[in-house]
Enzyme design. Structure first.
Site, PDB file in Angstrom:
ATOM      1  N   ASN A  36     -46.913  95.927  49.553  1.00 51.31           N
ATOM      2  CA  ASN A  36     -46.527  97.084  51.521  1.00 51.31           C
ATOM      3  C   ASN A  36     -45.293  96.576  51.760  1.00 51.31           C
ATOM      4  O   ASN A  36     -45.810  96.349  53.272  1.00 51.31           O
ATOM      5  CB  ASN A  36     -47.775  95.897  51.593  1.00 51.31           C
ATOM      6  CG  ASN A  36     -47.653  94.851  51.977  1.00 51.31           C
ATOM      7  OD1 ASN A  36     -46.966  94.012  51.396  1.00 51.31           O
ATOM      8  ND2 ASN A  36     -48.558  93.703  52.235  1.00 51.31           N
ATOM      9  N   TYR A 147     -49.439  78.416  52.048  1.00 53.78           N
ATOM     10  CA  TYR A 147     -49.170  79.119  51.370  1.00 53.78           C
ATOM     11  C   TYR A 147     -49.270  77.844  50.385  1.00 53.78           C
ATOM     12  O   TYR A 147     -49.980  78.032  48.616  1.00 53.78           O
ATOM     13  CB  TYR A 147     -47.798  78.635  51.399  1.00 53.78           C
ATOM     14  CG  TYR A 147     -46.810  79.584  49.967  1.00 53.78           C
ATOM     15  CD1 TYR A 147     -46.390  80.805  50.171  1.00 53.78           C
ATOM     16  CD2 TYR A 147     -45.933  78.327  49.279  1.00 53.78           C
ATOM     17  CE1 TYR A 147     -45.873  81.073  48.987  1.00 53.78           C
ATOM     18  CE2 TYR A 147     -45.141  78.924  48.237  1.00 53.78           C
ATOM     19  CZ  TYR A 147     -45.171  80.159  48.530  1.00 53.78           C
ATOM     20  OH  TYR A 147     -44.540  80.670  46.652  1.00 53.78           O
ATOM     21  N   LYS A 151     -51.945  78.982  46.888  1.00 56.01           N
ATOM     22  CA  LYS A 151     -51.579  79.165  45.868  1.00 56.01           C
ATOM     23  C   LYS A 151     -52.145  78.333  45.109  1.00 56.01           C
ATOM     24  O   LYS A 151     -52.794  77.909  43.144  1.00 56.01           O
ATOM     25  CB  LYS A 151     -50.025  78.369  45.888  1.00 56.01           C
ATOM     26  CG  LYS A 151     -48.928  79.526  45.809  1.00 56.01           C
ATOM     27  CD  LYS A 151     -48.630  81.467  45.027  1.00 56.01           C
ATOM     28  CE  LYS A 151     -47.803  82.377  45.369  1.00 56.01           C
ATOM     29  NZ  LYS A 151     -47.775  83.244  44.752  1.00 56.01           N
TER      30      LYS A 151
HETATM   31  P1  NAD Z   1     -39.999  88.190  48.558  1.00 56.69           P
HETATM   32  O1  NAD Z   1     -40.784  86.857  50.205  1.00 56.69           O
HETATM   33  O2  NAD Z   1     -38.647  88.247  48.462  1.00 56.69           O
HETATM   34  O3  NAD Z   1     -41.059  88.296  47.466  1.00 56.69           O
HETATM   35  C1  NAD Z   1     -42.524  89.259  48.113  1.00 56.69           C
HETATM   36  C2  NAD Z   1     -43.060  90.872  47.860  1.00 56.69           C
HETATM   37  O4  NAD Z   1     -44.254  90.871  47.722  1.00 56.69           O
HETATM   38  C3  NAD Z   1     -42.087  91.314  48.762  1.00 56.69           C
HETATM   39  O5  NAD Z   1     -41.777  92.217  48.210  1.00 56.69           O
HETATM   40  C4  NAD Z   1     -43.997  91.767  50.109  1.00 56.69           C
HETATM   41  O6  NAD Z   1     -43.617  92.539  50.808  1.00 56.69           O
HETATM   42  C5  NAD Z   1     -44.589  91.770  48.476  1.00 56.69           C
HETATM   43  N1  NAD Z   1     -46.097  91.645  49.044  1.00 56.69           N
HETATM   44  C6  NAD Z   1     -46.103  90.175  50.254  1.00 56.69           C
HETATM   45  N2  NAD Z   1     -47.963  90.371  50.730  1.00 56.69           N
HETATM   46  C7  NAD Z   1     -48.138  91.579  50.065  1.00 56.69           C
HETATM   47  C8  NAD Z   1     -49.453  91.760  50.112  1.00 56.69           C
HETATM   48  N3  NAD Z   1     -50.676  91.406  50.131  1.00 56.69           N
HETATM   49  N4  NAD Z   1     -49.858  92.671  48.955  1.00 56.69           N
HETATM   50  C9  NAD Z   1     -48.078  94.040  48.114  1.00 56.69           C
HETATM   51  N5  NAD Z   1     -47.848  92.981  48.062  1.00 56.69           N
HETATM   52  C10 NAD Z   1     -47.161  91.827  49.039  1.00 56.69           C
HETATM   53  O7  NAD Z   1     -40.230  87.195  47.544  1.00 56.69           O
HETATM   54  P2  NAD Z   1     -39.930  86.348  46.163  1.00 56.69           P
HETATM   55  O8  NAD Z   1     -39.296  84.961  46.750  1.00 56.69           O
HETATM   56  O9  NAD Z   1     -39.374  87.266  45.187  1.00 56.69           O
HETATM   57  O10 NAD Z   1     -40.914  85.613  45.443  1.00 56.69           O
HETATM   58  C11 NAD Z   1     -42.269  86.581  44.331  1.00 56.69           C
HETATM   59  C12 NAD Z   1     -43.231  85.720  43.985  1.00 56.69           C
HETATM   60  O11 NAD Z   1     -42.567  84.661  43.504  1.00 56.69           O
HETATM   61  C13 NAD Z   1     -43.811  85.211  45.277  1.00 56.69           C
HETATM   62  O12 NAD Z   1     -45.389  84.907  45.070  1.00 56.69           O
HETATM   63  C14 NAD Z   1     -43.937  83.616  45.459  1.00 56.69           C
HETATM   64  O13 NAD Z   1     -44.622  82.365  45.886  1.00 56.69           O
HETATM   65  C15 NAD Z   1     -43.549  83.369  43.601  1.00 56.69           C
HETATM   66  N6  NAD Z   1     -42.091  82.078  43.997  1.00 56.69           N
HETATM   67  C16 NAD Z   1     -41.163  81.975  44.305  1.00 56.69           C
HETATM   68  C17 NAD Z   1     -40.772  81.479  44.575  1.00 56.69           C
HETATM   69  C18 NAD Z   1     -38.582  81.559  44.558  1.00 56.69           C
HETATM   70  O14 NAD Z   1     -38.491  80.697  44.389  1.00 56.69           O
HETATM   71  N7  NAD Z   1     -37.999  82.734  44.442  1.00 56.69           N
HETATM   72  C19 NAD Z   1     -40.666  79.894  44.043  1.00 56.69           C
HETATM   73  C20 NAD Z   1     -41.826  79.323  43.961  1.00 56.69           C
HETATM   74  C21 NAD Z   1     -42.753  80.972  44.038  1.00 56.69           C
END
Ligand code: NAD
Ligand code: UDP
Length: 316
Positions: A36, A147, A151
């Protein structure tokens, strides 16, 4: 040789999602990227938009979806504290309703579905390093709870669908991951420090900077993610991260040194419920996948600094 599959990546235009989409497209899969664009953006996937086996679907994962896929990677969710606390109710809905929707889709299609869970399920951990058996120490009503508890509930939803409906699930707990295509303004520590260092601004350390994190470079993490999806030994949860633990003040020093910056450090109040320490025990990932990170912190930081230099010179 990888078998060609039709794969849905929710959150595919975000930091991790865009790297995952690129890997899967390069492997020859048909990749549907659902996003989104809340924190992600088209620029992250610009080079994929012209590929015949890649498609962007602008859709909110909290709204049910219907399409045919064989694999679902559920990454949709803002990951930076600044972003997930901006709309806490939306974050909970994305975590919980999003999980229900991808699992219902898996039920319709028979797809296997991987959940990108997080080290945040351990909260401010009293067991160190964190093993998958540890149940965590989370403030259920604090500012991070939308969060953390979102999660945690999503993990519960995943295991309930597995028990009740026989869905094939994979759950990975991701520890702090960094690298190119992090958003420069997402408020996470690596992007903040590098952007500040490159612009000669003060480096903002929250608290006294003694709190620790363990940082994994994105290429290592994505290799683990695809491996986790395709292995048949465990559903999880399995920790993925780099066990190299570092206090934030040392991270700032390294970034200043690697970027040749003249920035100085300033100390600001520590946000509520900020975990004191975090380090993954990755024995399980090693045992089932022979996975371990190979990119050193200095190498990964140098690649990330080069990326942000490009962003400052040419824009996103
Ligand atoms: P990010 O914010 O860059 O990416 C998240 C993506 O999800 C974005 O493109 C956003 O537009 C999309 N999004 C958010 N809500 C949405 C919805 N309701 N419908 C559709 N799309 C939606 O974050 P990231 O670092 O790429 O993280 C990706 C996943 O990995 C997440 O679920 C996060 O919880 C998990 N995670 C990441 C890390 C990290 O260190 N990067 C650590 C633990 C977990
Ligand atoms: N942090 C900091 N300065 C910043 C941003 C973050 O000192 O400009 C600290 C933050 O308080 C936390 C750590 O760095 O202790 C990691 O923060 P981040 O938001 O990247 O991830 P998380 O807290 O979710 O692990």
């Amino acid at each position: 040789m990888t078998t060609h599959k039709r794969i849905l990546v929710t959150g595919g235009a975000g930091f991790l999602g865009s790297h995952l989409c690129k890997t899967l497209v390069q492997q020859g899969h048909d990749v549907l990227c659902l996003d989104n664009l809340y924190t992600g953006f088209r620029g992250n996937i610009a080079d994929l938009l012209t590929e015949p086996n890649f498609e962007l679907i602008r859709h909110d994962v909290t709204v049910p979806l219907s399409l045919w896929v064989e694999r679902i990677y559920n990454l949709a969710c803002p990951a930076s504290p600044v972003h997930y606390q901006r709309d806490p109710v939306g974050t909970i809905k994305t975590c919980v309703q999003g999980a229900i929707n991808v699992l219902d889709l898996a039920r319709q299609t028979g797809a296997r579905v991987l959940q990108s869970s997080t080290s945040e399920v351990y909260g401010d951990p009293s067991v160190h390093p964190q093993t998958e058996e540890y149940w965590g120490n989370v403030n259920p009503i604090g500012i991070r709870s939308c969060y953390d508890e979102g999660k945690r509930c999503a993990e519960s939803v995943f295991f309930s669908y597995q028990r009740q409906c026989g869905i094939e699930i994979r759950v990975m707990r991701i520890f702090n991951t960094y690298g190119p295509r992090m958003h420069p303004n997402d408020g996470r520590v690596v992007s903040n420090f590098i952007m500040q260092a490159l612009q000669g601004q003060d480096i903002t350390l929250y608290g006294d900077g003694s709190q620790t994190r363990s940082f994994c470079f994105v290429d290592d993490l994505i290799r683990g993610m695809v491996g986790m999806m395709e292995q048949d030994k465990v559903s999880g949860p399995v920790n993925f991260g780099n066990p190299m633990e570092i206090p934030m003040v040392e991270l700032a020093e390294r970034i200043i040194q690697l970027s040749g910056s003249k920035s100085r450090m300033v100390f600001q109040p520590l946000p509520a419920d900020d975990p004191r320490q975090r380090q993954p025990d990755i024995s399980l990932a090693k045992a089932i996948l022979d996975w371990k990170p190979v990119v050193t912190l200095d190498d990964g930081l140098s690649q990330t600094i080069a990326y942000f230099q490009g962003v400052l010179a040419h824009g996103l």
